[in-house]
Design a protein around this motif. Structure first.
Motif, mmCIF file in Angstrom:
data_model
loop_
_atom_site.group_PDB
_atom_site.id
_atom_site.type_symbol
_atom_site.label_atom_id
_atom_site.label_comp_id
_atom_site.label_asym_id
_atom_site.label_seq_id
_atom_site.Cartn_x
_atom_site.Cartn_y
_atom_site.Cartn_z
ATOM 1 N N VAL A 14 3.091 11.736 6.219
ATOM 2 C CA VAL A 14 2.530 10.386 6.385
ATOM 3 C C VAL A 14 3.309 9.695 7.491
ATOM 4 N N VAL A 56 -4.303 10.251 0.593
ATOM 5 C CA VAL A 56 -3.231 11.103 0.067
ATOM 6 C C VAL A 56 -3.747 11.922 -1.116
ATOM 7 N N GLU A 57 -4.585 11.320 -1.933
ATOM 8 C CA GLU A 57 -5.170 12.032 -3.063
ATOM 9 C C GLU A 57 -6.008 13.210 -2.591
ATOM 10 N N GLU A 73 0.829 -1.208 0.000
ATOM 11 C CA GLU A 73 0.000 0.000 0.000
ATOM 12 C C GLU A 73 0.861 1.255 0.000
ATOM 13 N N TYR A 128 1.547 7.061 -6.822
ATOM 14 C CA TYR A 128 0.649 8.194 -7.042
ATOM 15 C C TYR A 128 1.375 9.525 -6.824
ATOM 16 N N CYS A 170 0.984 4.372 -2.806
ATOM 17 C CA CYS A 170 0.971 5.805 -2.480
ATOM 18 C C CYS A 170 2.145 6.525 -3.126
ATOM 19 N N LYS A 171 3.292 5.885 -3.119
ATOM 20 C CA LYS A 171 4.472 6.519 -3.715
ATOM 21 C C LYS A 171 4.345 6.597 -5.235
ATOM 22 N N MET A 213 -4.910 3.929 1.844
ATOM 23 C CA MET A 213 -4.152 5.152 2.081
ATOM 24 C C MET A 213 -4.129 6.058 0.857
ATOM 25 N N GLN A 214 -4.079 5.479 -0.338
ATOM 26 C CA GLN A 214 -3.950 6.287 -1.554
ATOM 27 C C GLN A 214 -5.058 7.316 -1.716
ATOM 28 N N TRP A 228 7.851 11.524 4.868
ATOM 29 C CA TRP A 228 7.520 10.139 5.230
ATOM 30 C C TRP A 228 8.142 9.817 6.582
ATOM 31 N N ILE A 261 -2.176 10.880 8.488
ATOM 32 C CA ILE A 261 -1.883 11.657 7.281
ATOM 33 C C ILE A 261 -2.353 13.086 7.523
#
Length: 382
Positions: A304, A285-286, A242, A249, A246-247, A281-282, A265, A317
């Motif tokens: 994060v 973050v979006e 996961e 994205y 995220c990275k 998580m994505q 991070w 986050i």
């Protein structure tokens, strides 16, 4: 603790596709016919039901409570408990085989198996009682089966096992239906998670093809990883996977926002086998970029934090957000729409956490001093 701050796009590197890890269980067939009868809870309930049945049979055989026979209760309890325990073990061993059969065949097999065990244990019980009672040592005293007692045991077993197996079957089918509905609901929730930055990403790729083809290729790989995870079956995946999504994205968004996007991070040591819902998580973050960093002229920093203790995993986050006074102009209406979209995304993640972990998982958020923070706490699942 490892802390990494990023101001510009990372160096180009080739990433090999990694498929989401699907949870597998060797102890659970795909579509079980009967519940799992070998767990401690199931065994306890079966023993309790068997003892209540022995008590009922003893009261009936003793012609009421006023003539209650404790010796008869002990004898009936032993017989009933052995039949129930051996039947549970046999059905537990055949659980995978029963799941592959038709319901009629599985039901008939289960019913016949219980009756066969009852017959064998009833005959064996009479022989043991004959020996223990001392009759075997009396000269010219031969062992004879009590046919009526055997017939009584078989009749009682036929009626009660039919009722109990029918109940267990209906209970398991209800659970199967609930599991199917749960998977469908999780799939529906996950299918709503589609990166809205697709067109921006395609524009970035188009502009990089002529000037920086290597970076354009990397962005295509990052984008494909995100959509592969988004289109995959809903599942629990390793936390490390996961974080990689995220990275991927953030690498794409870093190209578009440049120095306006800063990343911090803070990843503590954690068990590599910890699993969380895919694409949990994505989307957060979006939202941090879409509702926080992007509206700010100077951008901002997204932090994060991931940490683990003995009982749960903690994910925090945080991102800045634009402080806007409420008004009746179009800008205020647009801001209200963005806040509504953000709440929907948080509700989406909260429902997915509940679907996977139940009430043990929690998601909350706070907005204070221009910083919006999302907190996720979920039990450790390996």
């Amino acid at each position: 603790m490892e802390t990494v701050s990023t101001m510009t796009a990372p160096e180009t590197d080739k990433k090999q596709p990694v498929s989401p890890v699907q949870p597998s269980s060797l102890a659970e067939p795909a579509n079980p016919f009967l519940p799992e009868l070998c767990t401690s809870q199931s065994v306890f309930l079966l023993v309790l039901v068997a003892e209540l049945l022995a008590l009922l049979l003893t009261i009936s055989a003793s012609s009421g409570l006023q003539h209650f026979d404790w010796d008869k209760l002990a004898l009936i309890s032993v017989q009933v408990q052995w039949v129930v325990v051996f039947s549970a073990i046999a059905l537990c061993r055949l659980r995978f085989w029963l799941a592959r059969q038709s319901h009629v065949r599985a039901g008939c097999t289960s019913y016949a198996l219980v009756l066969a065990i009852t017959l064998v244990l009833s005959v064996l019980g009479q022989w043991i009682i004959y020996g223990v009672s001392g009759m075997a040592f009396i000269e010219h005293q031969g062992f004879e089966f009590d046919g009526w007692q055997l017939l009584n045991n078989m009749a009682i077993a036929a009626i009660l096992s039919g009722v109990l197996l029918r109940y267990l079957y209906l209970q398991q089918q209800l659970r199967n239906q609930q599991q199917a509905e749960m998977q469908a609901r999780i799939q529906a929730l996950q299918s709503r998670i589609r990166p809205h930055f697709l067109f921006n990403s395609m524009n970035s790729i188009a502009s990089l093809i002529a000037t920086d083809p290597d970076t354009a290729e990397r962005v295509v790989e990052d984008l494909s990883e995100l959509f592969r995870a988004s289109l995959a079956e809903p599942s629990l995946i390793p936390l490390e996977r996961e974080l990689e999504l995220c990275k991927h994205y953030l690498d794409i968004e870093q190209l578009r926002l440049g120095r306006r996007l800063q990343l911090d991070w803070q990843i503590s040591n954690y068990n590599k086998d910890i699993k969380i819902p895919s694409l949990m998580m994505q989307p957060l973050v979006e939202n941090a970029i879409f509702h926080g960093v992007e509206p700010l002229p100077k951008g901002g920093k997204i932090t994060v934090k991931v940490s683990q203790n003995d009982k749960q995993l903690s994910i925090v986050i945080s991102n800045p957000y634009l402080l806007v006074k409420k008004n009746h102009y179009q800008g205020g209406s647009q801001r209200h729409s963005e806040q509504k979209h953000n709440r929907m995304a948080l509700d989406n993640i909260r429902r997915r956490l509940t679907a996977h972990f139940g009430a043990a998982a929690r998601l909350s958020s706070s907005a204070e001093n221009g910083i919006f923070t999302t907190y996720i706490f979920c039990p450790l699942t390996v």
